[in-house]
Design an enzyme around this catalytic site. Structure first.
Site, short mmCIF file in Angstrom:
data_model
loop_
_atom_site.label_atom_id
_atom_site.label_comp_id
_atom_site.label_asym_id
_atom_site.label_seq_id
_atom_site.Cartn_x
_atom_site.Cartn_y
_atom_site.Cartn_z
N HIS A 1 33.20 35.79 35.60
CA HIS A 1 34.34 35.26 34.87
C HIS A 1 33.86 34.17 33.84
CE1 HIS A 1 38.41 33.41 34.21
NE2 HIS A 1 38.75 34.09 35.06
N LYS B 1 45.30 30.94 43.65
CA LYS B 1 45.02 32.57 43.99
C LYS B 1 44.94 32.67 45.57
CE LYS B 1 41.85 32.55 40.13
NZ LYS B 1 42.29 33.39 39.10
N ASP C 1 30.87 30.67 42.23
CA ASP C 1 32.19 30.97 41.82
C ASP C 1 32.81 31.55 42.78
OD1 ASP C 1 34.75 31.50 40.88
OD2 ASP C 1 34.19 32.42 39.23
N CYS D 1 39.19 38.09 31.42
CA CYS D 1 38.12 37.00 31.42
C CYS D 1 36.72 37.32 31.82
CB CYS D 1 38.74 35.78 31.82
SG CYS D 1 40.28 35.17 31.48
N GLN E 1 37.34 34.10 43.99
CA GLN E 1 37.81 35.64 44.58
C GLN E 1 37.47 35.73 45.99
OE1 GLN E 1 40.27 36.79 43.16
NE2 GLN E 1 40.17 35.93 41.20
#
Lengths: 159, 420
Positions: free
Chosen positions: B136, B239, B213, B378, B216
């Site tokens: 991302h 999220k 990261d 993104c 997700q």
């Protein structure tokens, strides 16, 4: 007009058979516009002689609304004086970007059929991509503009 | 202190009761263009259960005071609830201590903390930072710009046709010059799950720092930072059922202690004189200014909700709907999904139709009440690497169902009818 009708009656015709897509041999003005939300790019080429757009081409690819809008734009400006083109640009922007009902219908002619796009707020950028390239070709030849920039919209649509 | 109501779906012996869970989400009760909403844009932000919404109301009604300041009761209550969320987050990802949890604004902000603090202090000319094509922009642009500022070199590892990371290229690019490796745990476009423990082990073997990261992954599967192997992880509360305005940075205590503050000003100091400032300790030295207090506290309510359901149960449900989503989409003519399906793939499917543009697809899906994302998500480098202009993404969460997937498929069939 509902969305399916808008697409079926107007947009798909231009999307599947966009007009004026043959690259010009000797354009004297050219600019590009990019929509950063999808990466689509449209280039507009102009041949201008004696203050008149004698030929125009739109190149690139994108969604149906951006392609149809750019295709209709080429039909609307071909053969017109720069003064007329500026006026049509301003009215089109009034209709699509501002969503104002007060635009000059007579001046827009067939373009009025795109009025339904104004309510699809997320798609206004798509509809303006070819027009922004046209504006840049006239005022800032050679430019490659990004629609998300403040300068991405034609001057008449700012604010 | 904050006794959140238990989620309706929790504690029911029949297991994961999606119908009951759905009752907790006010947005799922609304219609879009006269259809019940199908919300498939969870990668961008999830919906919020009433337990979280009620918690925000409770904070603003009962103790809307600033934290870490007052002697008065409201401030104390706010501070306690604010710090309690830190404890919950630490337990949620199995951090060694709640001092390792830093509140930020979002994942981008979390990564900028590592970049602007550790990166500014430790990256120099000739150094290399490794990222991947599937990042991302949040985990790509900060490192790219840091390299430009420092005269360092950004090494970008590509992806294979399957969507998986090119491990051979990763091995080749990793070297003694590598000072930091930044990789997405789960791709927000292809849903690929990267083998963070292995990659981190390799990075550590050459002395590099590892940033994952986890935007997700943390919301969708059990995460244990003790076994994950990263030195820093970043994720976003919104999220994972929580309010907007809260991101989280987790880092190893010793690293955080050695890092300078990323932002300075209010709240992050121990002592200030005309000449100099002594900073507060970790994590407070990283939290300058008044934070989004109610949103942090309500993040605690979101964690309660997720824990009551159980992250294993959530992941199991998502794996099931993911399998169905991929089966149904793969059967549609002219549709190509980015990245190959694999068992355990998170319920993310980005796809491309050979007869219609993603913006037009999303427009028609919206007409049928189906919310998806279209564009670059993104993740422009990934689309460039795959030769795609843009894509349409359906991303599901714990409240989504097979019936909703059927509605997505029916809506795509409408697009086919119009365009094909």
């Amino acid at each position: 007009m509902d969305l399916k009708t808008l697409y079926r009656e107007v947009i798909l015709d231009h999307y599947k058979q966009p007009r004026n897509t043959a690259e010009l041999r000797n354009p004297n003005r050219e600019a590009k516009c990019r929509n950063p939300s999808c990466g689509d790019k449209i280039s507009v080429q102009l041949s201008i002689e004696d203050g008149r757009v004698t030929d125009v081409a739109m190149l690139g690819n994108g969604c149906a609304i951006s392609q149809a809008s750019a295709s209709m734009m080429t039909e609307a400006v071909k053969g017109r004086s720069i003064e007329d083109v500026e006026a049509v640009m301003a009215e089109f922007s009034e209709m699509i970007v501002k969503g104002s009902p007060d635009f000059d219908r007579a001046r827009l002619g067939d373009l009025v059929i795109m009025e339904g796009v104004a309510r699809l707020h997320a798609r206004v950028r798509c509809a303006m991509c070819g027009w922004s390239a046209l504006e840049a070709a006239l005022h800032d030849p050679g430019a490659e503009i990004n629609l998300d920039n403040e300068d991405g919209m034609p001057a008449s649509s700012r604010g | 202190m904050m006794n959140s109501d238990s989620p309706a779906g929790a504690g029911i012996s029949s297991g994961f009761d999606v119908a009951a869970i759905r009752q907790d989400f006010p947005a799922l009760q609304r219609t879009v263009n006269e259809f019940p909403l199908v919300y498939f844009d969870n990668t961008a932000a999830t919906l919020k259960p009433r337990q979280v919404i009620d918690c925000i109301t409770r904070v603003y009604s009962d103790f809307p005071a600033n934290v870490h300041r007052g002697i008065h009761m409201l401030s104390e209550e706010a501070t306690n609830a604010y710090e309690e969320t830190r404890e919950k987050l630490a337990r949620f990802i199995n951090a060694a201590s709640s001092d390792e949890i830093i509140y930020t604004l979002n994942t981008t902000d979390s990564i900028n903390h590592v970049c602007g603090s550790w990166g500014e202090a430790n990256i120099g000319p000739g150094d290399e930072i490794i990222v991947t094509d599937m990042e991302h922009h949040a985990n790509f642009v900060p490192w790219q710009q840091l390299c430009k500022r420092k005269g360092a070199r950004l090494q970008v590892v590509g992806v294979l046709g399957s969507g998986q990371l090119n491990r051979e290229e990763f091995d080749r690019k990793l070297s003694e010059r590598t000072k930091l490796v930044a990789v997405a745990h789960v791709s927000n476009v292809s849903g690929v799950v990267n083998p963070i423990p292995e990659l981190a082990r390799q990075a550590h073997a050459v002395g590099a720092m590892f940033v994952a990261d986890c935007a997700q992954s943390v919301p969708h599967m059990p995460i244990d930072v003790q076994t994950l192997g990263a030195d820093f992880i970043a994720f976003s509360a919104y999220k994972m059922l929580a309010p907007f305005g809260v991101g989280i940075l987790w880092g190893r205590r010793a690293l955080l202690d050695a890092m300078p503050p990323y932002r300075t000003g209010g709240n992050m100091i121990a002592e200030v004189s005309r000449e100099d400032t002594r900073f507060n300790v970790t994590p407070h030295k990283f939290e300058a200014g008044t934070p989004s207090i109610a949103d942090v506290i309500a993040t605690g309510a979101a964690i309660d909700y997720l824990e009551a359901l159980g992250m294993d149960a959530i992941y199991n449900h998502e794996k099931k709907i993911s399998r169905y989503l991929h089966e149904r989409l793969a059967a549609l003519p002219g549709l190509r999904i980015i990245g190959d399906y694999f068992e355990g793939k998170p319920a993310i499917a980005s796809f491309h139709l050979d007869y219609a543009h993603p913006h037009d697809i999303a427009q028609f899906l919206n007409e049928e009440g189906v919310a998806v994302r279209s564009g670059l998500h993104c993740a422009e480098p990934l689309h460039n690497a795959l030769g795609l202009n843009s894509s349409t993404r359906a991303s599901l969460y714990l409240y989504n169902t097979n019936e909703e997937i059927d509605r997505l498929v029916a809506a795509i069939e409408t697009v086919a009818e119009i365009f094909a």
